[in-house]
Design an enzyme around this catalytic site. Structure first.
Site, PDB file in Angstrom:
ATOM      1  N   LYS A  33       0.845  -1.189   0.000  1.00 40.21           N
ATOM      2  CA  LYS A  33       0.000   0.000   0.000  1.00 40.21           C
ATOM      3  C   LYS A  33       0.884   1.243   0.000  1.00 40.21           C
ATOM      4  CE  LYS A  33      -3.812   1.920   2.787  1.00 40.21           C
ATOM      5  NZ  LYS A  33      -4.603   1.712   4.017  1.00 40.21           N
TER       6      LYS A  33
ATOM      7  N   SER B  72      -9.385   1.398   3.337  1.00 40.44           N
ATOM      8  CA  SER B  72      -8.667   2.244   2.401  1.00 40.44           C
ATOM      9  C   SER B  72      -7.612   1.493   1.575  1.00 40.44           C
ATOM     10  CB  SER B  72      -7.980   3.364   3.186  1.00 40.44           C
ATOM     11  OG  SER B  72      -7.080   2.827   4.148  1.00 40.44           O
TER      12      SER B  72
ATOM     13  N   SER C  24      -9.476  -1.312   7.433  1.00 42.87           N
ATOM     14  CA  SER C  24      -8.993  -1.057   6.077  1.00 42.87           C
ATOM     15  C   SER C  24      -8.364  -2.267   5.412  1.00 42.87           C
ATOM     16  CB  SER C  24      -7.980   0.092   6.092  1.00 42.87           C
ATOM     17  OG  SER C  24      -8.559   1.266   6.589  1.00 42.87           O
TER      18      SER C  24
END
Length: 476
Positions: free
Chosen positions: A72, A147, A171
């Site tokens: 990420k 996210s 997330s």
């Protein structure tokens, strides 16, 4: 994609790390319009392949050598730009790597690229208006979750054995549920957060995506441990997270039912009117499956369950204000200057980030500090103590991952309380949690995801891996 099988092919020289990475990069080029990646550096991928091949030649390899993965874009990387999903940092080059990335680099893991995400991790859908909206791997009209929504696609399509994201309020587990893979959030402080852009410092955790629980255990073996640069990490003895695989829950007894003796906690508050029928029936199905494996169902009481999302929002918004304020030398504390100076970089933030920022400023202002922020911290302490007492009566707590099976990407007004209701519990308490997929329910051309979530006691990751392994072996 199983890491052991992949390692066998690489070590027996039937598959070269360079050829494997080249194959995956070609697949990525065909899906770039789906916005799963923010930054890819082909030259850096080549250098990593050469390093991993040198490790193989010198017999210094392990299970992860030559294996490709992705991170990420919230984790600092020295050789690839780090943006945290924001246009503010679109040209930012970090001068150091995150601690766990250094550990994986030393083992010869190949970083394919940095994944798309919600800006500064604020969001639940990866609706990134600067880098693009990430699609769901199962349904075109559904959100990928957030996210960490960009990190799940290649894992879901069996192109990567694992991927790494961050979990602040779900997330990792939420996109894992919506894309039908395993999302593992370990105990807070088990993995170093050094080099990670902070959203809510007291709840941020590094999480792992994979389709195989064995892959997750091997990754945890590599990246967990004490870090002198992160004071929230624990100095514990190194452990092997695969040690309970293929063993009974009661290790001193031989049982045909592998999970005989396991106590599963369930709260009546989970079964309320926010459930959809599919989720409720799936949870009941899962409980029956666990009883078939020998587990026992125990009812527990969760204090302040209806207020957990409110407490989470108060604490996370307040800590977000503190973390984002440093990007512009405290200029952001002056709202008058913010509205007058439209060229200020803070205007580049998404609406969601701005809302959270100003809510956080309001909550920690001098006259509201005790009324909201400190009160939420006290309630959080009571919730933690309540969970500690509950684990005297049960080994794990089972609950849904989300209150809905899918989320239409066009529905921006979806109630965020329904999204964070069940996932933010383990972030507030710091407990390990994992989202496990069930069978997909198909209706015409649409796929409904079915799954559940289990929360364990502190540092019980090896036991959670044992439970997932035994469950998936029979029912999935």
């Amino acid at each position: 994609m199983n890491l052991l099988n992949l390692n066998h092919l690489i070590c027996s020289k039937k598959l070269k790390p360079f050829d494997l990475s080249k194959f995956i990069l070609k697949k990525i080029e065909n899906i770039l319009f789906k916005n799963y990646f923010i930054n890819i550096d082909y030259n850096y991928v080549k250098k990593q392949c050469l390093y991993s091949e040198n490790l193989l030649l010198n017999n210094k390899h392990n299970f992860l050598t030559g294996v490709p993965t992705s991170y990420k874009d919230v984790f600092s990387t020295k050789n690839i730009q780090t943006t945290a999903g924001s246009r503010i940092l679109k040209n930012y080059n970090s001068f150091y790597n995150s601690t766990f990335i250094n550990k994986l680099n030393n083992l010869g893991v190949i970083n394919i690229g940095k994944n798309n995400m919600d800006e500064f991790c604020v969001g639940s859908n990866t609706f990134n208006f600067f880098f693009g909206v990430a699609d769901n791997s199962l349904n075109k009209n559904s959100t990928a979750g957030g996210s960490s929504g960009g990190s799940v696609f290649l894992v879901s399509k069996n192109l990567l054995p694992f991927s790494i994201g961050s979990d602040t309020g779900g997330s990792v587990r939420q996109p894992a549920f919506l894309n039908n893979i395993i999302g593992f959030k370990p105990t807070y402080g088990l993995i170093s957060r050094y080099g990670m852009f902070s959203y809510s410092s007291s709840m941020d955790t590094v999480g792992v995506f994979s389709k195989s629980v064995l892959n997750i255990s091997l990754v945890l073996n590599a990246i967990t441990g004490f870090d002198i640069k992160d004071q929230t990490t624990f100095n514990l003895t190194k452990e092997d997270y695969t040690r309970y695989l293929n063993k009974n829950w009661l290790l001193n007894k031989i049982n045909f039912k592998k999970l005989n003796g396991l106590r599963i906690g369930i709260s009546k508050k989970f079964f309320n009117n926010t459930y959809s029928f599919l989720i409720r029936s799936n949870i009941e199905n899962v409980l029956l499956n666990f009883e078939f494996l020998g587990a026992k169902i125990v009812f527990v009481d969760i204090l302040f369950f209806d207020f957990i999302v409110t407490v989470y929002n108060v604490i996370s918004s307040s800590e977000l204000h503190s973390n984002i304020s440093r990007y512009n030398n405290n200029f952001l504390f002056n709202e008058t200057s913010f509205f007058k100076n439209k060229k200020n970089f803070f205007n580049s933030l998404s609406i969601n980030c701005k809302n959270r920022f100003f809510i956080g400023k309001y909550l920690i202002s001098s006259d509201k500090n005790k009324k909201y922020f400190f009160l939420s911290k006290k309630i959080r302490t009571l919730i933690i103590e309540n969970f500690k007492k509950n684990f005297f009566f049960c080994d794990i707590i089972l609950l849904p991952t989300l209150s809905c099976n899918s989320w239409n990407s066009l529905n921006f007004s979806f109630n965020k309380i329904l999204i964070d209701k069940y996932t933010s519990v383990s972030n507030l308490t710091g407990l390990p949690s994992v989202s496990i997929p069930s069978k997909i329910y198909k209706y015409k051309s649409f796929n409904f995801c079915k799954g559940f979530q289990i929360i364990g006691n502190y540092f019980s990751e090896a036991r959670l891996i044992q439970i997932i392994y035994e469950y998936k072996k029979i029912f999935l």
